[in-house]
Design a protein around this motif. Structure first.
Motif, PDB file in Angstrom:
ATOM      1  N   ARG A 371       0.813  -1.176   0.135  1.00 27.97           N
ATOM      2  CA  ARG A 371       0.082   0.073   0.183  1.00 27.97           C
ATOM      3  C   ARG A 371       0.905   1.232  -0.064  1.00 27.97           C
ATOM      4  N   ILE A 372       0.659   2.167  -0.888  1.00 26.26           N
ATOM      5  CA  ILE A 372       1.252   3.188  -0.901  1.00 26.26           C
ATOM      6  C   ILE A 372       0.378   4.597  -0.825  1.00 26.26           C
ATOM      7  N   SER A 373       0.581   5.280   0.101  1.00 23.43           N
ATOM      8  CA  SER A 373      -0.110   6.458   0.555  1.00 23.43           C
ATOM      9  C   SER A 373       0.206   7.869  -0.045  1.00 23.43           C
ATOM     10  N   PHE A 374      -0.815   8.388  -1.225  1.00 23.71           N
ATOM     11  CA  PHE A 374      -0.231   9.490  -1.797  1.00 23.71           C
ATOM     12  C   PHE A 374      -0.887  10.727  -1.309  1.00 23.71           C
ATOM     13  N   ALA A 375      -1.127  10.732  -0.027  1.00 20.15           N
ATOM     14  CA  ALA A 375      -1.531  11.799   0.851  1.00 20.15           C
ATOM     15  C   ALA A 375      -0.285  12.816   1.076  1.00 20.15           C
ATOM     16  N   THR A 376       0.652  12.989   0.112  1.00 17.95           N
ATOM     17  CA  THR A 376       1.651  13.899   0.352  1.00 17.95           C
ATOM     18  C   THR A 376       1.768  14.725  -1.096  1.00 17.95           C
ATOM     19  N   SER A 377       2.882  15.624  -1.018  1.00 18.09           N
ATOM     20  CA  SER A 377       2.710  16.321  -2.288  1.00 18.09           C
ATOM     21  C   SER A 377       3.206  15.674  -3.378  1.00 18.09           C
ATOM     22  N   MET A 378       2.818  16.266  -4.716  1.00 22.10           N
ATOM     23  CA  MET A 378       3.437  15.748  -5.969  1.00 22.10           C
ATOM     24  C   MET A 378       4.693  15.686  -5.955  1.00 22.10           C
ATOM     25  N   PRO A 379       5.596  16.738  -5.774  1.00 23.03           N
ATOM     26  CA  PRO A 379       7.014  16.486  -5.724  1.00 23.03           C
ATOM     27  C   PRO A 379       7.507  15.416  -5.019  1.00 23.03           C
ATOM     28  N   VAL A 380       6.936  15.139  -3.866  1.00 28.53           N
ATOM     29  CA  VAL A 380       7.619  14.036  -3.036  1.00 28.53           C
ATOM     30  C   VAL A 380       7.146  12.851  -3.776  1.00 28.53           C
ATOM     31  N   LEU A 381       5.895  12.646  -4.445  1.00 28.42           N
ATOM     32  CA  LEU A 381       5.423  11.437  -4.985  1.00 28.42           C
ATOM     33  C   LEU A 381       6.441  11.105  -6.253  1.00 28.42           C
ATOM     34  N   GLU A 382       6.779  12.186  -6.939  1.00 29.57           N
ATOM     35  CA  GLU A 382       7.531  12.112  -8.150  1.00 29.57           C
ATOM     36  C   GLU A 382       8.986  11.420  -7.746  1.00 29.57           C
ATOM     37  N   LYS A 383       9.398  12.173  -6.669  1.00 37.04           N
ATOM     38  CA  LYS A 383      10.669  11.683  -6.326  1.00 37.04           C
ATOM     39  C   LYS A 383      10.709  10.107  -5.705  1.00 37.04           C
ATOM     40  N   ALA A 384       9.446   9.752  -4.876  1.00 32.63           N
ATOM     41  CA  ALA A 384       9.517   8.416  -4.646  1.00 32.63           C
ATOM     42  C   ALA A 384       9.335   7.548  -5.856  1.00 32.63           C
ATOM     43  N   LEU A 385       8.466   7.802  -6.853  1.00 37.43           N
ATOM     44  CA  LEU A 385       7.946   6.757  -8.156  1.00 37.43           C
ATOM     45  C   LEU A 385       9.450   6.806  -8.599  1.00 37.43           C
ATOM     46  N   ASP A 386      10.337   7.624  -8.731  1.00 41.87           N
ATOM     47  CA  ASP A 386      11.657   7.898  -9.276  1.00 41.87           C
ATOM     48  C   ASP A 386      12.489   6.691  -9.166  1.00 41.87           C
ATOM     49  N   ARG A 387      12.496   6.925  -7.490  1.00 39.76           N
ATOM     50  CA  ARG A 387      13.446   5.858  -6.734  1.00 39.76           C
ATOM     51  C   ARG A 387      13.158   4.581  -6.655  1.00 39.76           C
ATOM     52  N   ILE A 388      11.682   4.300  -6.784  1.00 40.96           N
ATOM     53  CA  ILE A 388      11.200   2.897  -6.950  1.00 40.96           C
ATOM     54  C   ILE A 388      11.455   2.326  -8.140  1.00 40.96           C
ATOM     55  N   GLY A 389      11.094   3.189  -9.346  1.00 39.45           N
ATOM     56  CA  GLY A 389      11.341   2.694 -10.734  1.00 39.45           C
ATOM     57  C   GLY A 389      12.769   2.518 -11.074  1.00 39.45           C
ATOM     58  N   ARG A 390      13.829   3.348 -10.525  1.00 38.08           N
ATOM     59  CA  ARG A 390      15.184   2.963 -10.783  1.00 38.08           C
ATOM     60  C   ARG A 390      15.499   1.712 -10.034  1.00 38.08           C
ATOM     61  N   LEU A 391      15.208   1.185  -8.886  1.00 41.57           N
ATOM     62  CA  LEU A 391      15.661   0.284  -8.230  1.00 41.57           C
ATOM     63  C   LEU A 391      15.014  -0.988  -8.910  1.00 41.57           C
ATOM     64  N   LEU A 392      13.684  -0.968  -9.286  1.00 41.12           N
ATOM     65  CA  LEU A 392      13.096  -2.096  -9.813  1.00 41.12           C
ATOM     66  C   LEU A 392      13.526  -2.395 -11.383  1.00 41.12           C
ATOM     67  N   VAL A 393      13.624  -1.458 -11.912  1.00 39.53           N
ATOM     68  CA  VAL A 393      14.315  -1.888 -13.312  1.00 39.53           C
ATOM     69  C   VAL A 393      15.706  -2.402 -13.154  1.00 39.53           C
ATOM     70  N   ALA A 394      16.559  -1.906 -12.288  1.00 38.11           N
ATOM     71  CA  ALA A 394      17.731  -2.445 -12.305  1.00 38.11           C
ATOM     72  C   ALA A 394      17.782  -3.853 -11.559  1.00 38.11           C
ATOM     73  N   ARG A 395      17.047  -4.109 -10.587  1.00 37.56           N
ATOM     74  CA  ARG A 395      16.938  -5.553  -9.941  1.00 37.56           C
ATOM     75  C   ARG A 395      16.300  -6.527 -10.668  1.00 37.56           C
ATOM     76  N   VAL A 396      15.240  -6.123 -11.471  1.00 38.71           N
ATOM     77  CA  VAL A 396      14.191  -6.953 -12.275  1.00 38.71           C
ATOM     78  C   VAL A 396      15.045  -7.472 -13.405  1.00 38.71           C
ATOM     79  N   ASP A 397      15.593  -6.318 -14.069  1.00 40.37           N
ATOM     80  CA  ASP A 397      16.571  -6.624 -15.350  1.00 40.37           C
ATOM     81  C   ASP A 397      17.809  -7.459 -15.111  1.00 40.37           C
ATOM     82  N   ALA A 398      18.349  -7.239 -13.887  1.00 40.02           N
ATOM     83  CA  ALA A 398      19.451  -8.078 -13.302  1.00 40.02           C
ATOM     84  C   ALA A 398      19.112  -9.514 -12.936  1.00 40.02           C
ATOM     85  N   ALA A 399      17.651  -9.800 -12.715  1.00 36.03           N
ATOM     86  CA  ALA A 399      17.363 -11.085 -12.442  1.00 36.03           C
ATOM     87  C   ALA A 399      17.039 -11.733 -13.712  1.00 36.03           C
TER      88      ALA A 399
END
Length: 399
Positions: A371-399
Motif C-alpha cells: 500500500r502506497i499513500s499518496f496523501a503527500t505532495s506531488m514533488p514527493v511522489l515524483e521523487k518516490a516513484l523515480d526511486r522505486i522505478g530505478r531500483l525495480l528496473v535495475a533489480r528485475v533486469d539483473a534477475a
C-alpha cells in the motif's frame, strides 16, 4: 522481571501502518533520506475556518467535560449530515461521538461480539478490524477479493462466509487499502444476502466517503438497502475529508440500543471526545464545503499520477481506486523476478535500497501487494516513484 500478559493482548499485533510510519520517522531523525508513504494522513493543514473554531472554543473556556456521547450541537450537525448526504434519519439518541472513528468501531465490536462470535471482514481490509474482533474474543472471518474482482467481495462469497455463529459484518467503502468502492447495485446485492440473516449486525465504515471520484454518487449500505437500517451502524468522521486526523473525532448513527451500549463502553474507557475538537467538527460539517472539493481534486491528480507510474514499472500492477488516498499495488511478479520471499521483504528492500517506506499488503490480508499513500505532495511522489522505478528496473533486469 517477567510480567504475565493477558491472552487477549497476546493475540493481537501492533498496527503495521503505524509501525512503518514510526520506523520512517526514526530513520529520518537519524539523518537518513527516507520518503514515508505509509501514513494515511492528508498532508494539508486543517482548513483555517475549522481551526479557528477550535481556537474560539479554547478562548471561550469550552475546555471541560461534555456528555459522554457528544454535545447536542455536534449531534445535530451529524444528524443533518446523514440526512443531507445519505438520506438517513437519526435522532440524538442514535448518535455517538468518539475520539476518532477507530474508537467508534472498537466500541461497536466490543458491544456486540461475545466469545466465539464470528465477524465477517472482507479482505483486503483495514489493518485494525481483525485485531478489534480478537480483542473481543471473537473470530474474524475474512473472505478474499482479489484484483480480478476489483477487490470487492461478491454476494456468493458473503453467503458462503456466513455461519450460525456470524454476528457482525464490517464493510469499508471506499476501502482502505484498495480504494475500491461498492456501487449502489453491488451494495443492494450484498444486502439481499444479509436480509436472509436477520441476526447479523452490520458496521459500515464510510470514512473516505468524501474522497471519491466515480461518476455514480457515493452510496452507503443503508442508503442502498433501507431494510437494513434497524441493524446497521454507519460510521464516519472528520479526519480524512477535513484534514483533521490529530483532532481525533469520529461518529456514528445507528440503532438506539446498540449506540447506547457503545456509549456505555466509551464512558468506562475514554469518556467524551475532546471538547475543542467537537466544536471544530461542528464547523467542519456545517460550514462551506469547498475545502473538501479542493483537497479531493488534489488527491485525484495524485492518484492518476501514482497509478500510471506504478503500472509502468516491471512486475507491478495497480488498479485505479475509486476513492481514498491509497494505491494498492500487486507486486507479486516483481517479487518472483527478484526471488523475494514475501511482500515484507519487498517493502524492506524499498526502504533499504530506495529510501521509500510503504506498507506490506499482508498486513491488510493481501500478500503480494504493497500500500502506497499518496496523501503527500506531488514533488514527493515524483521523487518516490523515480526511486522505486530505478531500483525495480535495475533489480528485475539483473534477475
Amino acid at each position: 522481571m517477567t510480567f504475565s500478559l493477558s491472552r487477549r493482548v497476546q493475540r493481537v499485533k501492533p498496527s503495521p501502518t503505524l509501525v512503518v510510519t514510526a520506523r520512517a520517522a526514526r530513520l529520518k531523525a537519524e539523518g537518513k533520506d527516507v520518503i514515508g508513504l505509509g501514513a494515511g494522513e492528508p498532508d494539508f493543514d486543517t482548513p483555517t475556518h475549522i481551526a479557528q473554531a477550535g481556537v474560539a472554543a479554547i478562548r471561550s473556556g469550552f475546555t471541560h467535560y461534555t456528555n459522554v456521547d457528544g454535545i447536542d450541537e455536534l449531534k445535530d450537525a451529524i444528524i443533518a449530515k446523514f440526512q443531507r448526504d445519505n438520506g438517513l434519519t437519526y435522532g440524538r439518541s442514535q448518535i455517538l461521538v468518539s475520539s476518532g472513528a477507530k474508537q467508534t468501531l472498537y466500541n461497536l465490536v466490543m458491544a456486540v461480539i461475545d466469545p466465539g462470535d464470528e465477524a465477517i471482514i472482507p479482505a483486503p481490509y483495514w489493518v485494525s478490524y481483525p485485531d478489534m474482533v480478537l480483542l473481543a474474543d471473537g473470530l474474524p472471518v475474512m473472505p478474499f477479493a482479489g484484483m480480478a474482482q476489483g477487490y470487492k467481495i461478491t454476494p456468493r462469497q458473503l453467503a458462503a462466509a456466513i455461519t450460525p455463529r456470524t454476528r457482525l459484518l464490517l464493510l469499508n467503502s471506499p476501502c482502505n487499502p484498495t480504494g475500491a468502492a461498492y456501487t449502489r447495485a453491488e451494495l443492494r446485492a450484498l444486502g439481499e444476502v444479509l436480509l436472509e440473516h436477520p441476526r447479523i449486525l452490520i458496521g459500515t465504515d464510510d470514512m473516505y466517503e468524501k474522497i471519491y471520484w466515480e461518476p455514480e454518487p457515493f452510496c452507503s449500505l443503508v442508503t442502498a438497502v433501507p431494510e437494513l437500517y434497524p441493524r446497521t451502524v454507519t460510521v464516519n468522521g472528520v479526519s480524512k475529508a477535513y484534514a483533521m486526523t490529530g483532532w481525533r473525532l469520529g461518529y456514528c448513527g445507528g440503532p438506539k440500543e446498540i449506540v447506547t451500549a457503545m456509549s456505555t463502553i466509551q464512558g468506562q474507557s475514554t469518556t467524551n471526545a475532546c471538547s475543542i475538537s467537537q466544536k471544530a467538527a461542528v464547523t467542519a460539517l456545517t460550514a462551506d464545503q469547498s475545502c473538501v472539493a479542493t483537497m479531493n481534486a488534489a488527491f485525484k491528480e495524485r492518484r492518476d499520477y501514482v497509478v500510471r507510474g506504478l503500472n509502468s514499472l516491471p512486475g507491478v500492477s495497480c488498479l485505479p481506486g475509486s476513492g481514498t488516498f491509497y494505491a494498492f499495488a500487486d507486486v507479486s511478479r516483481a517479487m518472483t523476478a527478484m526471488n523475494l520471499r514475501d511482500d515484507s521483504e519487498f517493502a524492506e528492500m524499498l526502504l533499504n535500497e530506495a529510501g521509500v517506506a510503504v506498507v506490506p499488503g499482508s498486513g491488510f490480508g493481501a500478500p503480494g501487494h504493497v500500500r502506497i499513500s499518496f496523501a503527500t505532495s506531488m514533488p514527493v511522489l515524483e521523487k518516490a516513484l523515480d526511486r522505486i522505478g530505478r531500483l525495480l528496473v535495475a533489480r528485475v533486469d539483473a534477475a
